[in-house]
Design an enzyme around this catalytic site. Sequence first.
Site, PDB file in Angstrom:
ATOM      1  N   LYS A 156       8.135  -1.458   1.682  1.00 43.77           N
ATOM      2  CA  LYS A 156       8.372   0.192   1.888  1.00 43.77           C
ATOM      3  C   LYS A 156       9.438   0.584   2.256  1.00 43.77           C
ATOM      4  CE  LYS A 156       3.469   0.595   3.071  1.00 43.77           C
ATOM      5  NZ  LYS A 156       2.229   0.434   3.922  1.00 43.77           N
ATOM      6  N   GLN A 179       1.037   1.256  10.100  1.00 44.65           N
ATOM      7  CA  GLN A 179       0.570   0.164   9.378  1.00 44.65           C
ATOM      8  C   GLN A 179      -0.699  -0.257   9.862  1.00 44.65           C
ATOM      9  OE1 GLN A 179       2.168  -0.744   6.256  1.00 44.65           O
ATOM     10  NE2 GLN A 179       0.455  -2.021   6.209  1.00 44.65           N
ATOM     11  N   ASP A 230       0.027   9.311   5.537  1.00 42.15           N
ATOM     12  CA  ASP A 230      -1.010   8.532   5.080  1.00 42.15           C
ATOM     13  C   ASP A 230      -2.268   9.237   4.588  1.00 42.15           C
ATOM     14  OD1 ASP A 230      -0.733   5.806   4.166  1.00 42.15           O
ATOM     15  OD2 ASP A 230      -1.104   5.222   6.169  1.00 42.15           O
TER      16      ASP A 230
END
Length: 277
Positions: A51, A95, A118
Amino acid sequence: MSDAIIIDGKKAAADKRTELKNIVDGLDKKPGLAVILVGEDPASHVYVRNKIRACEKVGIQSFEARLPEKATQAEVAAEIQAFNDNPAIDGILLQLPVPDHLDSDALIHMIKPEKDVDGLTLPNIGALVAELDGLVPCTPQGSMHLIKTVEENLSGKHAVVIGRSLLFGKPMAQLLLQENCTVTTAHSRTQNIEEICKQADILVAAVGRPKMVKGEWIKEGAIVIDVGINRLDDGTLCGDVDYEEALGKAKAITPVPGGVGPMTIAYLLANTVKAAQ
Ligand code: NAP
């Protein structure tokens, strides 16, 4: 049919990154993405590294908070709060999975909705269902992008999504509904799943069971999106669909790796740019 289109997620992701870089180049301030990583899970470390590299490619500034496996809820919460308050940071990603002793829902819901890249906070989930502007989870967005490389107008198609997670199955079903598909969501309690899959013009599998979807489950000419990532005993990766068998039935299919995976990261960057704008 044996000449299925192999949907190239790497290329689609590279094209998306180019589009994003052009937008970022025109912004006054570099967008910032912060990733919080708790613990030592090797796969999570690889994902975070990827990422961060992808951020660099499009000119997004990346920030990282790494906490030890034993970090407390309060310590992780403090990192989220600091990123919430930092104007250089437009997007925050926790995460997942986090170690078992932490309450991941409580941590996610601390993230400011406008920085929730997200798309997992309640205001963003609500916005998706209400078809209002918000941040939508990355993997469903990437999957929809890939479907549209094959077929632009999905109106009236029967879409079957296997899996009902908040991260993927539910938002994917919403996006397909917004495209006027007739949507069926299948899950672990679904009966006659094979018969249901056979009716799908668009079949999306997000389960986490290697090669669960057999060739005979697939309608001739269907678009098949394989979201699953499973590591086999020999170390290789495979999806939730039996790829070799599916090639003989599908009109188009995503490979694993090289299908949905790269698009997830591309849409993480897209959400960060959107949050910055
Ligand atoms: P998850 O939260 O574990 O959800 C799995 C879903 O599959 C659940 O809804 C479950 O049903 C359903 N399921 C389990 N066994 C089943 C069965 N035998 N028949 C039908 N449905 C069944 O997983 P997730 O986060 O959605 O991820 C799913 C897969 O996608 C994993 O392999 C993950 O690694 C992968 N993934 C890939 C990406 C990417 O970037 N490519 C991103 C996210 C996820 P119940 O709800 O009834 O338990």
